[in-house]
Design an enzyme around this catalytic site. Structure first.
Site, PDB file in Angstrom:
ATOM      1  N   CYS A   1      20.780  18.221  22.543  1.00  0.00           N
ATOM      2  CA  CYS A   1      21.230  17.112  22.192  1.00  0.00           C
ATOM      3  C   CYS A   1      22.925  17.463  22.691  1.00  0.00           C
ATOM      4  O   CYS A   1      23.142  17.564  23.881  1.00  0.00           O
ATOM      5  CB  CYS A   1      21.339  16.768  20.804  1.00  0.00           C
ATOM      6  SG  CYS A   1      22.167  15.136  20.580  1.00  0.00           S
TER       7      CYS A   1
ATOM      8  N   HIS B   1      16.018  15.176  20.040  1.00  0.00           N
ATOM      9  CA  HIS B   1      15.619  16.079  18.889  1.00  0.00           C
ATOM     10  C   HIS B   1      14.150  16.089  18.558  1.00  0.00           C
ATOM     11  O   HIS B   1      13.849  15.784  17.651  1.00  0.00           O
ATOM     12  CB  HIS B   1      16.570  15.550  17.784  1.00  0.00           C
ATOM     13  CG  HIS B   1      18.100  15.587  17.688  1.00  0.00           C
ATOM     14  ND1 HIS B   1      18.636  16.791  17.514  1.00  0.00           N
ATOM     15  CD2 HIS B   1      18.773  14.763  17.886  1.00  0.00           C
ATOM     16  CE1 HIS B   1      19.841  16.766  17.604  1.00  0.00           C
ATOM     17  NE2 HIS B   1      20.277  15.157  18.040  1.00  0.00           N
TER      18      HIS B   1
ATOM     19  N   GLU C   1      12.839  18.679  17.326  1.00  0.00           N
ATOM     20  CA  GLU C   1      12.723  19.408  16.136  1.00  0.00           C
ATOM     21  C   GLU C   1      13.045  18.558  15.021  1.00  0.00           C
ATOM     22  O   GLU C   1      12.697  19.356  13.858  1.00  0.00           O
ATOM     23  CB  GLU C   1      13.918  20.791  16.318  1.00  0.00           C
ATOM     24  CG  GLU C   1      15.429  20.114  15.836  1.00  0.00           C
ATOM     25  CD  GLU C   1      16.044  19.261  16.846  1.00  0.00           C
ATOM     26  OE1 GLU C   1      17.071  18.806  16.687  1.00  0.00           O
ATOM     27  OE2 GLU C   1      15.492  19.040  17.712  1.00  0.00           O
TER      28      GLU C   1
END
Length: 305
Positions: free
Chosen positions: A142, A235, A237
């Site tokens: 990011c 993202h 994650e």
């Protein structure tokens, strides 16, 4: 995978409840194995949440890893107890003489500032430069992806007319790369950002390869130096409820808050999120660890250059 993480890190108990196997340092020292050494520079405001998200993904291979958390000396986080930072994080100055098999640098809530206006820009760019010859492969996520591309390659960022917020379909442009081993023809990635990098700048820059993109959210993943650097704009994650928490945190407090797109069932925020990125997130992190870290790093970690 047996992850060696600091004793009493909150993520241990959280992940054990999810039946994810992690190993604290005390037990790991009894195993005669050369672990992979992974360092995480966590710039996200909610440190414990990000720690848990990343450890969850790193736990998906049979390789043992020794996880170290790095912090900046020039920045004091406001949303994480100082006791937590002192117990589980080390300053860059303490770690700069060490070498690591892999590194992850997270996003940060500073994207509306020019890079040079970020209070810790000088220190973070020292870390970017250091990673080039102290780490086998680095994931920039990011804001870190935008910052890394700007610092290393001069790629600018551009403000968006509205926040890129939701879960967007991504297409692999180089599907035979090991990082995409096992991927389907498309995958989904959460995005939460106010700025973007542009395809034409990536394609005009020597040394960069655009390897995944989206018709809606643009540049997705950029690879450099044969996989020693990956720049991921979103993202993968994120936990299932992260965008929901962000939406409910900001609604009514900001005038630019819209519902995250392609996220809630039937596009109704009263419904739970549809989780469509978790399988490919696990694949990408596993492929990165296997093909770009484990198979590329020297057994003698001091020979990384």
């Amino acid at each position: 995978m047996p992850l060696r993480i600091p004793d009493k890190l909150p993520a241990i108990d959280i992940l054990k409840k999810e039946n994810i196997f992690v190993m604290d340092s005390s037990r790991a020292h009894t195993q005669d194995i050369r672990p992979l050494h992974i360092v995480i520079l966590n710039l996200m405001p909610l440190k414990i949440t990000t720690e848990t998200d990343l450890i969850r993904l790193l736990s998906n291979t049979p390789l043992q890893m020794d996880i170290t958390f790095m912090k900046l000396k020039s920045h004091t986080p406001k949303n994480t107890p100082i006791e937590h930072m002192m117990a589980f994080y080390k300053d860059f100055d303490v770690l700069k003489d060490k070498k690591f098999d892999g590194m992850i640098i997270t996003g940060a809530p500073v994207e509306n500032y020019a890079f040079e206006e970020v209070t810790y820009w000088e220190e973070v760019t020292k870390i970017f430069a250091w990673a080039r010859n102290h780490v086998t492969s680095t994931l920039y996520i990011c804001w870190a992806a935008q910052a890394g591309l700007y610092y290393h390659y001069g790629i600018p960022k551009y403000p968006l007319p509205k926040k890129m917020f939701g879960v967007f379909k991504q297409h692999t442009l180089m599907p035979l790369l090991p990082i995409f081993r096992g991927f389907d023809d498309f995958f989904y990635m959460p995005q939460s950002r106010h700025t973007e990098i542009r395809k034409q700048d990536i394609e005009a820059t020597s040394g960069l390869q655009l390897i995944a993109e989206s018709a809606e959210s643009g540049v997705s993943i950029v690879m450099a130096r044969g996989g020693r650097e990956f720049f991921i704009t979103g993202h993968l994650e994120y936990s299932p409820d992260t965008l929901d928490k962000e939406y409910r945190r900001d609604i009514g407090k900001r005038d630019d808050v819209e519902m995250p797109v392609n996220y809630y069932a039937d596009d109704n925020p009263d419904n739970p999120p549809l989780v469509r990125w978790r399988a490919h997130a696990n694949l990408l992190f596993s492929n990165w660890i296997n093909y770009y870290v484990y198979q590329e790093t020297p057994y003698d970690i001091n020979k990384i250059e």
